[in-house]
Design an enzyme around this catalytic site. Structure first.
Site, PDB file in Angstrom:
ATOM      1  CG  ASP A   1      -6.484  -4.456  13.182  1.00 36.12           C
ATOM      2  OD1 ASP A   1      -5.516  -4.870  12.513  1.00 36.12           O
ATOM      3  OD2 ASP A   1      -7.051  -5.143  14.050  1.00 36.12           O
TER       4      ASP A   1
ATOM      5  CG  HIS B   1       5.322   0.012 -10.955  1.00 39.33           C
ATOM      6  ND1 HIS B   1       5.311  -0.512  -9.696  1.00 39.33           N
ATOM      7  CD2 HIS B   1       4.081   0.526 -11.152  1.00 39.33           C
ATOM      8  CE1 HIS B   1       4.119  -0.343  -9.160  1.00 39.33           C
ATOM      9  NE2 HIS B   1       3.356   0.283 -10.028  1.00 39.33           N
TER      10      HIS B   1
END
Ligand code: ADP
Length: 587
Positions: free
Chosen positions: A474, A572
């Site tokens: 979940d 990044h």
């Protein structure tokens, strides 16, 4: 085409009367007087007629789009109108009124067919740039507003997109789609009415497109087992979202190698975790230890007085009663084993936090059933107890809460590794002192300054979420599952790095929920923890929790190193920014 008035060509062999010229037909026509041959003259007028007609219709359409009054006429339009008139007069004279009428009608019709096609294309293009429309009536009691056919002359096309209609495979499906659109058939009832989950999803999807006027192109429908989610994972499906799964590893943990599946759309994340795995592997691996295993649920009950609430608290905490309550609780499942009860009082209200192991299931359903059994049982001795809610938020599920951080929820795991000095330099491109200092100032002091609750780490939630999505956990439980304190220390005379992650609330299961879906199940299989453990109940879920902590260890090591080495922004930019011009991707 009406050609009744066309003059028939006289064959050369036609009989000629006396006195007639042998080269001329019997009846001379007015066209004989034309300066050009007849066919050329006809061709000329036809060309003039069609081009002028086309020009005027194009102008007409532009005026409608720009809301310019039709009676405002430019010089070119005036000239074109005169030419059109001239060509019509000629054509009527030659072919007759019926023929010209039919030609005008057909050219007009064709022109507007093109117009509508163009409009539709324009609308679809526009549609992709517009935001989502308000919530629709799917499955709701709100009446459906019937779709009004597009009126290009009155409504600007950008404001009211045309419905996107995909032909249905059968007449019957088409009727069902219409019934859903009109609100006669609730969307949620399609599965039970049709008995075919794929067909239900397809019809719901089409109805949704027609109601919203928004295309779902790009959201796949095919290639998914809709039966597998029925009554378990997702209601009212219209397709599925694709998330790429990357692999980090091998993660050497407790002497075993694991290839860790990570479902993410964040560039750099898998590559970074993979680098951490490499550093751990080269240093001899990591060690993970499970400290606790217990899912919690805490109902809230109320009494007339705080004294009565306190009496129940004392009753529940009395070891004499614990045995009886355990038996009642454990009836919920052969896998449920009550581990403890923790009570908290707020005046007349009592919060009872039940803690139970749940085998290989994450366990929320199982524990809730056990709690209900106990509440029913307590009603005998405490008939004045008013059950306000089976969950009173002292559990605490899917919310940041100190109780989980301190007491733990699900699996509590600590994982560590010693990274050798040369590996810190060669693989992580930094040094031990820089890492230890950064950890102290960022993960410990910085988080304290920020008032963090369980957030004493660099990015545990990144790894937790990616592994959770890949393995059918979940994802909302990443909130408490990502509680983590990362510690770093120089060891072996300050040469090597000791790194650890302590995670008290890893909530995972290998049975139930999304774990049984085929893709998620394949990822669990890759880790060797698919389904229920055959050796010992709960062993698969406990191993999965340890793998999650090991992966977080790798992620922490790599990101912290990138920051210490000042590489974060550079990496990044490399992995997170493709060369695509995002401004050109319409929203
Ligand atoms: P959760 O409690 O995590 O919501 P579910 O109730 O959906 O999970 O799934 C647990 C179900 O799986 C229970 O019915 C339980 O009896 C069954 N089950 C089968 N094997 C196991 C196992 N090894 N551990 C836990 N539950 C199991």
């Amino acid at each position: 085409m009406d050609v009744r008035r066309r003059q028939a060509k006289m064959p050369q062999s036609v009989k000629i009367g006396a006195g007639d010229s042998p080269m001329k037909p019997n009846n001379p026509k007015p066209s004989d007087a034309l300066p050009l041959p007849l066919s050329l003259t006809n061709g000329l007028f036809f060309t003039m007629f069609f081009s002028v007609m086309y020009f005027l219709l194009t102008r007409w359409r532009e005026k409608i789009r720009n809301s310019t009054p039709l009676h405002v006429v430019t010089l070119s339009e005036l000239a074109a109108s005169v030419s059109l008139l001239a060509s019509i007069i000629y054509l009527i004279g030659f072919f007759g009124i019926d023929f010209v009428q039919s030609v005008i009608y057909r050219s007009n019709e064709d022109a507007w067919d093109v117009e509508e096609e163009e409009n539709e294309k324009f609308i679809i293009e526009e549609d992709s740039r517009m935001g989502a429309s308000p919530a629709t009536t799917l499955g709701c009691a709100v009446p459906v507003i019937p779709l009004i056919p597009q009126q290009p002359t009155k409504v600007p096309v950008t404001e009211k997109p045309a419905p996107i209609i995909t032909p249905q495979s059968s007449e019957e499906d088409e009727q069902i789609v219409n019934s859903v659109v009109e609100g006669k058939v609730p969307s949620y009832s399609l599965e039970s009415k049709l008995g075919d989950c794929k067909r239900a999803a397809s019809i719901r999807r089409e109805a949704l497109q027609r109601i919203t006027g928004k295309s779902l192109e790009g959201l796949p429908l095919e290639g998914f087992d809709y039966e597998s989610i029925l009554g378990q994972c997702c209601e009212m499906p219209v397709g599925y979202v694709q998330i790429p799964v990357g692999i980090a590893g091998p993660l050497l943990l407790n002497g075993t190698e694991f290839m860790v599946p990570m479902a993410t759309t964040e560039g750099c994340l898998v590559a970074s975790t993979n680098r951490g795995c490499k550093a751990i592997y080269a240093s001899g691996g990591a060690t993970g230890t499970l400290l606790k295993d217990g899912m919690t649920r805490a109902p809230v009950v109320r009494f007339e007085t705080a004294k009565r609430a306190a009496e129940l608290k004392l009753y529940l905490e009395n070891p004499v009663n614990y045995e009886t309550i355990s038996v009642v609780f454990n009836k919920s499942s052969r896998f449920a084993k009550l581990q403890g009860i923790h009570c908290a009082i707020a005046g007349k209200n009592l919060y009872i936090r039940f803690n139970s192991s749940t085998g290989d299931a994450m366990g929320m359903n199982m524990v809730s059933k056990g709690v209900q059994n106990v509440l029913d049982f307590l009603g005998n001795d405490f008939p004045d107890m008013d059950v306000i809610g089976i969950s009173g938020n002292f559990c605490s599920d899917k919310k940041p809460a100190a109780v989980n951080w301190i007491e733990g929820r699900g699996k509590s795991v600590v994982c560590e590794a010693i990274i050798k000095e040369e590996i810190v330099k060669k693989v992580l491109k930094t040094n031990v002192a820089a890492l230890v200092e950064l950890n102290m100032l960022k993960n410990l002091t910085g988080s304290a300054i920020a008032g963090a609750l369980g957030g004493f780490n660099a990015h545990a939630s990144n790894i937790v979420s990616a592994v959770y999505i890949a393995t059918g956990q979940d994802p909302a439980q990443n909130i408490e599952s990502s509680h983590c304190i990362t510690m770093m220390e120089a060891v072996n005379d300050g040469k090597d790095l000791h790194i650890s992650v302590t995670m008290p609330s890893i909530e995972v299961g290998t049975v139930g929920g999304g774990t049984q879906l085929s893709s998620q199940s394949a990822c669990l299989n890759l880790l060797g923890v698919k389904g229920a453990s055959k050796e010992s109940a709960g062993a698969n879920a406990r191993l999965l929790a340890t793998i999650v902590a090991g992966s977080v260890l790798a992620g922490e090591l790599s990101l912290m190193s990138a920051i210490a080495a000042g590489q974060l922004v550079k990496s990044h930019m490399k992995y997170n920014r493709s060369s695509k011009d995002v401004t050109k991707i319409s929203s």
